[in-house]
Scaffold this motif. Structure first.
Motif, PDB file in Angstrom:
ATOM      1  N   ARG A 251      47.496 -10.204  52.257  1.00 38.00           N
ATOM      2  CA  ARG A 251      47.364  -9.195  51.356  1.00 38.00           C
ATOM      3  C   ARG A 251      47.090  -9.579  50.014  1.00 38.00           C
ATOM      4  O   ARG A 251      47.573  -9.015  48.949  1.00 38.00           O
ATOM      5  CB  ARG A 251      48.406  -8.109  51.258  1.00 38.00           C
ATOM      6  N   ALA A 252      46.487 -10.866  49.823  1.00 38.74           N
ATOM      7  CA  ALA A 252      46.252 -11.710  48.473  1.00 38.74           C
ATOM      8  C   ALA A 252      45.326 -10.937  47.662  1.00 38.74           C
ATOM      9  O   ALA A 252      44.386 -10.208  47.826  1.00 38.74           O
ATOM     10  CB  ALA A 252      45.736 -13.179  48.761  1.00 38.74           C
ATOM     11  N   ASP A 253      45.555 -10.911  46.442  1.00 35.89           N
ATOM     12  CA  ASP A 253      44.791 -10.325  45.341  1.00 35.89           C
ATOM     13  C   ASP A 253      43.809 -11.451  45.068  1.00 35.89           C
ATOM     14  O   ASP A 253      43.990 -12.533  44.296  1.00 35.89           O
ATOM     15  CB  ASP A 253      45.702 -10.015  43.966  1.00 35.89           C
ATOM     16  N   LEU A 254      42.670 -11.322  45.509  1.00 34.00           N
ATOM     17  CA  LEU A 254      41.491 -12.422  45.272  1.00 34.00           C
ATOM     18  C   LEU A 254      40.788 -12.428  44.010  1.00 34.00           C
ATOM     19  O   LEU A 254      40.795 -13.358  43.120  1.00 34.00           O
ATOM     20  CB  LEU A 254      40.593 -12.148  46.462  1.00 34.00           C
ATOM     21  N   SER A 255      40.568 -11.368  43.543  1.00 30.73           N
ATOM     22  CA  SER A 255      39.720 -11.123  42.068  1.00 30.73           C
ATOM     23  C   SER A 255      40.852 -11.351  41.096  1.00 30.73           C
ATOM     24  O   SER A 255      40.358 -12.198  40.055  1.00 30.73           O
ATOM     25  CB  SER A 255      39.071  -9.758  42.212  1.00 30.73           C
ATOM     26  N   GLY A 256      42.061 -10.944  41.399  1.00 36.48           N
ATOM     27  CA  GLY A 256      42.877 -11.168  40.174  1.00 36.48           C
ATOM     28  C   GLY A 256      43.067 -12.788  39.892  1.00 36.48           C
ATOM     29  O   GLY A 256      43.220 -13.305  38.667  1.00 36.48           O
ATOM     30  N   SER A 257      43.302 -13.265  41.164  1.00 32.43           N
ATOM     31  CA  SER A 257      43.639 -14.688  41.056  1.00 32.43           C
ATOM     32  C   SER A 257      42.490 -15.455  40.544  1.00 32.43           C
ATOM     33  O   SER A 257      42.746 -16.575  39.897  1.00 32.43           O
ATOM     34  CB  SER A 257      44.074 -15.080  42.442  1.00 32.43           C
ATOM     35  N   ALA A 258      41.156 -15.128  40.890  1.00 31.90           N
ATOM     36  CA  ALA A 258      39.890 -15.655  40.360  1.00 31.90           C
ATOM     37  C   ALA A 258      39.986 -15.958  38.738  1.00 31.90           C
ATOM     38  O   ALA A 258      39.783 -16.511  37.855  1.00 31.90           O
ATOM     39  CB  ALA A 258      38.644 -15.261  40.814  1.00 31.90           C
ATOM     40  N   LYS A 412      25.188 -10.941  53.009  1.00 33.51           N
ATOM     41  CA  LYS A 412      26.801 -10.784  53.402  1.00 33.51           C
ATOM     42  C   LYS A 412      27.600 -10.423  52.009  1.00 33.51           C
ATOM     43  O   LYS A 412      28.716 -10.132  52.426  1.00 33.51           O
ATOM     44  CB  LYS A 412      27.311 -12.292  54.150  1.00 33.51           C
ATOM     45  N   LEU A 413      26.894 -10.306  51.025  1.00 28.03           N
ATOM     46  CA  LEU A 413      27.757 -10.032  49.829  1.00 28.03           C
ATOM     47  C   LEU A 413      28.425  -8.704  50.006  1.00 28.03           C
ATOM     48  O   LEU A 413      29.554  -8.476  49.418  1.00 28.03           O
ATOM     49  CB  LEU A 413      26.854  -9.944  48.683  1.00 28.03           C
ATOM     50  N   PRO A 414      27.863  -7.758  50.615  1.00 28.98           N
ATOM     51  CA  PRO A 414      28.866  -6.252  50.490  1.00 28.98           C
ATOM     52  C   PRO A 414      29.867  -6.474  51.537  1.00 28.98           C
ATOM     53  O   PRO A 414      30.737  -5.876  51.125  1.00 28.98           O
ATOM     54  CB  PRO A 414      27.428  -5.526  51.344  1.00 28.98           C
ATOM     55  N   MET A 415      29.525  -7.216  52.498  1.00 30.56           N
ATOM     56  CA  MET A 415      31.004  -7.543  53.564  1.00 30.56           C
ATOM     57  C   MET A 415      32.218  -8.058  52.670  1.00 30.56           C
ATOM     58  O   MET A 415      33.183  -7.568  52.912  1.00 30.56           O
ATOM     59  CB  MET A 415      30.582  -7.935  54.738  1.00 30.56           C
ATOM     60  N   LEU A 416      31.795  -9.372  52.081  1.00 28.14           N
ATOM     61  CA  LEU A 416      32.628  -9.977  51.124  1.00 28.14           C
ATOM     62  C   LEU A 416      33.354  -9.069  50.196  1.00 28.14           C
ATOM     63  O   LEU A 416      34.287  -9.240  49.742  1.00 28.14           O
ATOM     64  CB  LEU A 416      32.119 -10.960  50.791  1.00 28.14           C
ATOM     65  N   GLN A 417      32.281  -8.369  49.339  1.00 26.27           N
ATOM     66  CA  GLN A 417      32.828  -7.618  48.471  1.00 26.27           C
ATOM     67  C   GLN A 417      33.928  -6.301  48.973  1.00 26.27           C
ATOM     68  O   GLN A 417      35.023  -6.238  48.301  1.00 26.27           O
ATOM     69  CB  GLN A 417      31.781  -6.661  47.862  1.00 26.27           C
ATOM     70  N   GLU A 418      33.686  -5.863  49.997  1.00 24.10           N
ATOM     71  CA  GLU A 418      34.566  -4.779  50.844  1.00 24.10           C
ATOM     72  C   GLU A 418      35.960  -5.404  50.817  1.00 24.10           C
ATOM     73  O   GLU A 418      36.934  -5.131  50.985  1.00 24.10           O
ATOM     74  CB  GLU A 418      34.028  -4.375  51.888  1.00 24.10           C
ATOM     75  N   HIS A 419      35.803  -6.705  51.295  1.00 26.03           N
ATOM     76  CA  HIS A 419      37.024  -7.539  51.735  1.00 26.03           C
ATOM     77  C   HIS A 419      37.970  -7.829  50.250  1.00 26.03           C
ATOM     78  O   HIS A 419      39.161  -7.477  50.468  1.00 26.03           O
ATOM     79  CB  HIS A 419      36.729  -8.851  52.435  1.00 26.03           C
ATOM     80  N   VAL A 420      37.308  -8.060  49.430  1.00 23.39           N
ATOM     81  CA  VAL A 420      37.873  -8.438  48.366  1.00 23.39           C
ATOM     82  C   VAL A 420      38.737  -6.958  47.512  1.00 23.39           C
ATOM     83  O   VAL A 420      39.798  -7.121  47.295  1.00 23.39           O
ATOM     84  CB  VAL A 420      36.948  -9.057  47.223  1.00 23.39           C
ATOM     85  N   THR A 423      42.266  -5.658  48.752  1.00 24.58           N
ATOM     86  CA  THR A 423      43.685  -6.065  48.460  1.00 24.58           C
ATOM     87  C   THR A 423      43.630  -6.386  46.904  1.00 24.58           C
ATOM     88  O   THR A 423      44.659  -6.824  46.551  1.00 24.58           O
ATOM     89  CB  THR A 423      43.910  -7.243  49.388  1.00 24.58           C
ATOM     90  N   SER A 424      42.638  -6.355  46.447  1.00 22.73           N
ATOM     91  CA  SER A 424      42.529  -6.881  45.104  1.00 22.73           C
ATOM     92  C   SER A 424      42.898  -5.782  43.764  1.00 22.73           C
ATOM     93  O   SER A 424      42.392  -4.704  44.063  1.00 22.73           O
ATOM     94  CB  SER A 424      41.404  -7.593  44.717  1.00 22.73           C
ATOM     95  N   ALA A 425      43.585  -6.324  42.691  1.00 18.65           N
ATOM     96  CA  ALA A 425      43.907  -5.375  41.820  1.00 18.65           C
ATOM     97  C   ALA A 425      42.589  -4.911  40.893  1.00 18.65           C
ATOM     98  O   ALA A 425      42.548  -3.804  40.290  1.00 18.65           O
ATOM     99  CB  ALA A 425      44.795  -6.079  40.580  1.00 18.65           C
ATOM    100  N   VAL A 426      41.661  -5.958  40.803  1.00 20.91           N
ATOM    101  CA  VAL A 426      40.313  -5.727  39.950  1.00 20.91           C
ATOM    102  C   VAL A 426      39.295  -5.495  40.978  1.00 20.91           C
ATOM    103  O   VAL A 426      38.878  -6.536  41.740  1.00 20.91           O
ATOM    104  CB  VAL A 426      40.026  -6.871  38.944  1.00 20.91           C
ATOM    105  N   ARG A 427      38.740  -4.309  41.033  1.00 22.52           N
ATOM    106  CA  ARG A 427      37.757  -4.233  42.093  1.00 22.52           C
ATOM    107  C   ARG A 427      36.306  -4.445  41.840  1.00 22.52           C
ATOM    108  O   ARG A 427      36.036  -4.456  40.540  1.00 22.52           O
ATOM    109  CB  ARG A 427      37.991  -2.253  42.563  1.00 22.52           C
ATOM    110  N   LEU A 428      35.762  -4.825  42.665  1.00 25.38           N
ATOM    111  CA  LEU A 428      34.366  -5.355  42.377  1.00 25.38           C
ATOM    112  C   LEU A 428      33.342  -4.194  42.737  1.00 25.38           C
ATOM    113  O   LEU A 428      33.517  -3.593  43.427  1.00 25.38           O
ATOM    114  CB  LEU A 428      33.797  -6.507  43.391  1.00 25.38           C
ATOM    115  N   GLY A 429      32.269  -4.113  41.805  1.00 24.77           N
ATOM    116  CA  GLY A 429      31.263  -3.267  41.928  1.00 24.77           C
ATOM    117  C   GLY A 429      29.792  -4.073  42.215  1.00 24.77           C
ATOM    118  O   GLY A 429      29.902  -5.167  42.536  1.00 24.77           O
ATOM    119  N   THR A 430      28.913  -3.186  42.178  1.00 22.91           N
ATOM    120  CA  THR A 430      27.634  -3.737  42.560  1.00 22.91           C
ATOM    121  C   THR A 430      27.232  -4.945  41.353  1.00 22.91           C
ATOM    122  O   THR A 430      26.446  -5.845  41.792  1.00 22.91           O
ATOM    123  CB  THR A 430      26.436  -2.630  42.342  1.00 22.91           C
TER     124      THR A 430
END
Length: 511
Positions: A251-258, A412-420, A423-430
């Protein structure tokens, strides 16, 4: 091969973040960034630098984290699980890491010796002659190489320490080492910066570094330099962050960690710029010359300019020198550990070996290459050329291939975006897909073209064409060829797995 539920995990998010920061904060932060900023508009350079961090650096970090976290493997295994045709990219990154680790260790060994030399300023009145003739005993290209015992023994010590840390594992070795060394690095370098800014003439250096030349903003080469600094500084293209992220909790926060890792790395670079240029300003004032005549980067800054500066200090010279070179050692060791871990993790995934045998085989193998090649009279030449070519045509090229394939070929970016976003606090958009799919490949492509253009205009470093083709071309092309060949061999163990993919009901929840 270890299954995902058996893969060792970081003990805490803080442990992972400190390890990621330790990997990113390396020698280049201290001896490359200040000079790049100075040469490219001073304070104005911070604008394209920040833009590069936000539009390419952090988005690519998130991409690397998402690949490692979702596909739970070292670079070859992770890319194989995305698409078997991509396995060669992972092996390519492994070869790049092998080459970089082999020569990176020797620079740390130099810094170890120079920490000792600093106490009595053993380099005397001519630090350049001391470095080249007495310490490294550099010979002309093509001459018979002699072994340099003064480099050999500290290099052995560096490798013994790194192998020991890696043998203890992710949590007890890498995490504990970084949780000790990164705070220590900040404290030591903070003391050095405070001392530097109180030196007479420090304001000259700081003015030279931070006074903005706004005309530089319209210069395309300045923007290329900013993006190049971000890519090389954040360990992008090595496979390090894919490897580290493969050990994150489910359940790691990926975008926040980056975001944390990216801004922490850049903050240290700016801190390093203050310390380095305050010191350079002191030297310029003491010598009665312009800051530009003292400023330099790389080996020249660390092992020639700084010793000159240290010898000029009237009080506390030895202490100041020890602080500087210990900071180099710590920054280098934490990065070296992460680079070697890429190869160790790959060997474990590929063979199923336990941790300690894999570390001994990998660490011992890289150490042998490192010790055979670099503590010699030819060592500096090999290091210089290998570093230039593996960074320009290995690290950056691998990053370019990754974004093109994942964004445009396999989409593959849409799939990886959905994965991030699961669990991440900062959500990714287009915007994330646009930055990775358009901005990043355009910038990396321009960097490749500009670098190649310069290669054909003049031989790098004044070396002969034969030497550049043999050493530079050998490591750059050899790494890619190795990646392709290694990917052709079938895996002896099953690589079937269940990717980390949170159920829809759990998405949006945070822990």
């Amino acid at each position: 091969m270890q299954e995902q539920n058996q893969r060792e995990q970081w003990g805490s998010r803080a442990g992972f973040l400190l390890a990621a920061i330790g990997s990113a904060v390396g020698l280049g932060n201290i001896w490359r960034f200040p000079y790049v900023a100075y040469q490219n508009g001073g304070g104005a350079f911070l604008v394209p630098y920040l833009v590069a961090l936000l539009t390419a650096g952090i988005p690519f970090l998130i991409l690397a984290y998402s690949i490692g976290h979702r596909f739970r493997g070292s670079p070859p295994l992770a890319f194989r699980r995305i698409d078997r045709r991509l396995e060669f990219i992972g092996w390519w990154q492994v070869a790049i890491s092998f080459v970089i680790a082999a020569y990176y260790a020797v620079i740390i060994a130099w810094a170890v010796r120079y920490a000792g030399f600093s106490i009595q300023q053993d380099w005397g009145s001519d630090p350049e002659a001391f470095l080249m003739e007495k310490f490294l005993q550099v010979g002309d290209v093509g001459t018979v190489s002699e072994y340099v015992s003064g480099v050999f023994w500290p290099l052995v010590a560096v490798w013994v320490f790194v192998i020991g840390v890696l043998a203890l594992g992710i949590r007890h070795g890498i995490q504990r080492a970084n949780m000790f060394f990164i705070p220590l690095l900040v404290v030591l370098f903070g003391i050095l910066v405070v001392r530097a800014v109180t030196l007479d003439g420090a304001e000259l250096g700081l003015d030279a570094l931070f006074t903005p030349d706004w005309s530089a903003i319209t210069d395309g080469s300045v923007w290329v330099a900013a993006y190049g600094q971000i890519f090389f500084s954040l360990s992008i293209g090595f496979g390090i962050m894919i490897t580290y992220a493969s050990h994150l909790h489910r359940r790691a926060d990926l975008s926040g960690s980056a975001l944390v890792a990216g801004f922490a790395n850049s903050s240290f670079e700016i801190l390093a710029g203050i310390g380095v240029f305050a010191t350079v300003g002191f030297m310029a004032a003491a010598s009665g010359v312009a800051v530009g005549e003292v400023a330099s980067d790389g080996v020249g800054l660390a092992f020639i300019a700084f010793p000159q500066i240290i010898s000029t200090l009237t009080a506390g010279a030895g202490f100041f020198g020890v602080l500087f070179f210990l900071s180099l050692v710590i920054a280098g060791v934490t990065s070296l550990i992460s680079i070697v871990q890429v190869v160790v993790s790959t060997v474990q995934d590929r063979t199923g070996l336990a941790r300690i045998p894999a570390v001994l085989i990998v660490g011992g193998g890289i150490a042998v290459v490192s010790i055979l090649l670099f503590p010699t009279a030819q060592g500096l030449h090999y290091l210089d050329v290998a570093d230039h070519f593996i960074n320009q045509y290995g690290v950056a090229m691998a990053a370019l291939v990754i974004v093109i394939v994942l964004a445009w070929v396999l989409r593959k970016l849409p799939m990886l975006q959905e994965h991030v976003n699961a669990t991440s606090a900062v959500r990714l958009g287009t915007w994330w897909q646009v930055l990775l799919g358009i901005v990043t490949p355009v910038v990396l492509g321009w960097m490749m073209w500009d670098s190649l253009r310069q290669e054909f205009e003049v031989n790098y470093g004044g070396y002969s064409t034969d030497f550049l083709l043999l050493v530079g071309g050998g490591v750059a092309i050899g790494a890619l060829v190795f990646g392709i060949v290694a990917s052709l061999f079938p895996w002896r163990r099953s690589d079937d797995f269940q990717p980390v993919d949170l159920p829809v009901a759990e998405r949006g929840e945070r822990t």
